[in-house]
Motif scaffolding. Structure first.
Motif, short mmCIF file in Angstrom:
data_model
loop_
_atom_site.label_atom_id
_atom_site.label_comp_id
_atom_site.label_asym_id
_atom_site.label_seq_id
_atom_site.Cartn_x
_atom_site.Cartn_y
_atom_site.Cartn_z
N MET A 169 0.85 -1.20 0.00
CA MET A 169 0.00 0.00 0.00
C MET A 169 0.88 1.24 0.00
O MET A 169 1.86 1.33 0.73
N ARG A 222 1.74 4.68 1.09
CA ARG A 222 1.42 5.57 2.21
C ARG A 222 2.12 6.91 1.99
O ARG A 222 3.35 6.96 1.89
N ARG A 258 -4.99 13.68 8.30
CA ARG A 258 -6.11 13.24 9.13
C ARG A 258 -5.75 13.47 10.59
O ARG A 258 -4.57 13.43 10.96
N PRO A 318 -7.34 3.08 13.78
CA PRO A 318 -7.13 2.42 12.48
C PRO A 318 -7.40 3.35 11.29
O PRO A 318 -6.64 3.36 10.32
N HIS A 319 -8.47 4.15 11.38
CA HIS A 319 -8.74 5.09 10.29
C HIS A 319 -7.72 6.23 10.27
O HIS A 319 -7.40 6.76 9.20
N LEU A 353 -4.56 5.95 10.92
CA LEU A 353 -3.31 5.46 10.37
C LEU A 353 -3.43 4.96 8.94
O LEU A 353 -2.42 4.74 8.26
N ALA A 354 -4.65 4.75 8.46
CA ALA A 354 -4.84 4.27 7.09
C ALA A 354 -4.23 5.27 6.11
O ALA A 354 -4.51 6.47 6.16
N ASP A 355 -3.37 4.79 5.24
CA ASP A 355 -2.72 5.60 4.20
C ASP A 355 -1.70 6.60 4.75
O ASP A 355 -1.18 7.43 4.00
N HIS A 394 -1.33 -0.75 16.45
CA HIS A 394 -1.76 -0.48 15.08
C HIS A 394 -0.62 -0.01 14.18
O HIS A 394 -0.82 0.17 12.97
N GLN A 400 2.89 -0.02 12.06
CA GLN A 400 3.64 -0.95 11.23
C GLN A 400 5.00 -0.34 10.88
O GLN A 400 5.24 0.85 11.11
N HIS A 459 5.19 2.99 8.96
CA HIS A 459 4.92 4.28 9.60
C HIS A 459 6.21 4.89 10.15
O HIS A 459 7.17 4.16 10.44
#
Length: 351
Positions: free
Chosen positions: A1, A3, A30, A48-49, A51-53, A76, A78, A81
């Motif tokens: 993905m 990011r 965000r 989770p939202h 950290l998404a993207d 959460h 990875q 990040h």
């Protein structure tokens, strides 16, 4: 993905200001805060939202909540990040991120040397201290690049040196301001010499930008106590020498003398050099004005400076003429200068 976004945990005064800088640079952002309101365009409801993207994850929480915030993030996070702190002290966050993240999740300690007031006033450059992560050199380079992308000037320094410097500067400035305020000296005075006017500006800067950080800066920086003690000892020594002063020849103040500037005193410098300094300050003010104009345009405020509004521009120039008259300056010449400044601002907004 892929990011590329920026996540901000904590949307207080600094977190919201940071989000503005990130968004203005064209990066997706965000934010999450369980207590404060986040604009809908940036708001997410859970980690989770958040950290998404996201590639960069800023912890913009008070230092007292830093450990808990990091614990809430940890399950959460990875290896893709990069966690970044923005606290005013560095040894404590570095130790905490080392314990919680180790070499499994990249992290970098940083201290933005600016706040919401600096941004609102259009002050530039916005300086940031980045403390290298010895476990992941690449993450330090990435964070440096991010800060430069959002318009910051980056300095690299280890955490211990940072905290020592901040104890001698940041912490002492707050300490002096606190003492003067508690004495009532910081209140408006009917008159004051230039020496105190400079101190009054320091008090104003502390109150407007980060007065709520007083205890953090004093207690969480391990070198602040030593700096305060040395400062108080120096003041105490001067006080005792003044009180014990006897009859001495005029001008023989000894250790109580304050060294002058010598050849750097204004009266010792060439007029041409002072004019150059004034012109550099004028350029800085014009650049600062352009920053404020761009910010006003972004938030939809009516700045009254765009040539597209002839009536507003005429009124603005008339006010500048009246200011020029108060200083015995040629009114039309000053109006022409401001007309050129307005054209420059308008070109900046279009660009």
């Amino acid at each position: 993905m892929d990011r590329s976004g920026v996540a901000i945990l904590g949307y207080g005064r600094f977190g919201s200001a940071l989000a503005d800088l990130v968004e203005e640079a064209g990066l997706p952002v965000r934010a999450l805060d369980i207590r404060l309101t986040v604009p809908e365009s940036r708001r997410v409801d859970d980690i989770p939202h958040l950290l998404a993207d996201a590639r960069f994850v800023f912890l913009a929480t008070p230092l007292g909540a830093f450990e808990a915030a990091l614990r809430s993030l940890r399950p959460h996070l990875q290896s893709s990040h990069i966690v970044i702190d923005v606290a005013s002290v560095k040894e404590a966050p570095v130790a905490e991120m080392t314990r919680a993240l180790g070499d499994e999740v990249p992290w970098v300690a940083s201290h933005p040397l600016f706040g919401p007031s600096s941004i609102a006033l259009g002050e530039r450059p916005l300086r940031v201290v980045v403390c290298p992560n010895p476990l992941q050199a690449a993450s330090t380079d990435a964070v440096r690049c991010l800060y430069e992308t959002i318009g910051c000037e980056v300095m690299v320094q280890d955490a211990s040196t940072h905290d020592r410097v901040m104890a001698q500067t940041h912490a002492l400035a707050f300490f002096v301001a606190k003492g003067l305020l508690d004495m009532g000296t910081g209140d408006k005075q009917p008159f004051a010499p230039p020496s105190f006017q400079a101190m009054a500006r320091t008090i104003e800067a502390v109150r407007s930008d980060a007065g709520h950080l007083f205890l953090t800066i004093q207690r969480d920086n391990g070198y602040s106590s030593e700096a305060r003690r040395a400062f108080l000892e120096a003041l105490g020594s001067a006080h005792h020498q003044i009180e014990a002063w006897g009859e001495k020849p005029a001008g023989d103040a000894g250790a109580l003398d304050i060294p002058n500037l010598g050849g750097q005193a204004p009266e010792s410098r060439a007029p041409g050099e002072l004019l150059e300094e004034c012109d550099r300050e004028l350029i800085r003010l014009i650049a600062r004005r352009a920053q404020i104009a761009r910010r006003a345009d972004r938030v939809g405020e009516v700045s009254g400076e765009a040539p597209r509004d002839p009536a507003g521009e005429r009124a603005l120039l008339d006010r500048r003429r009246s200011w020029a008259a108060q200083h015995d300056l040629e009114e039309e010449a000053v109006a022409q200068v401001f007309a050129a400044v307005l054209r420059s601002s308008d070109a900046s907004l279009r660009g």
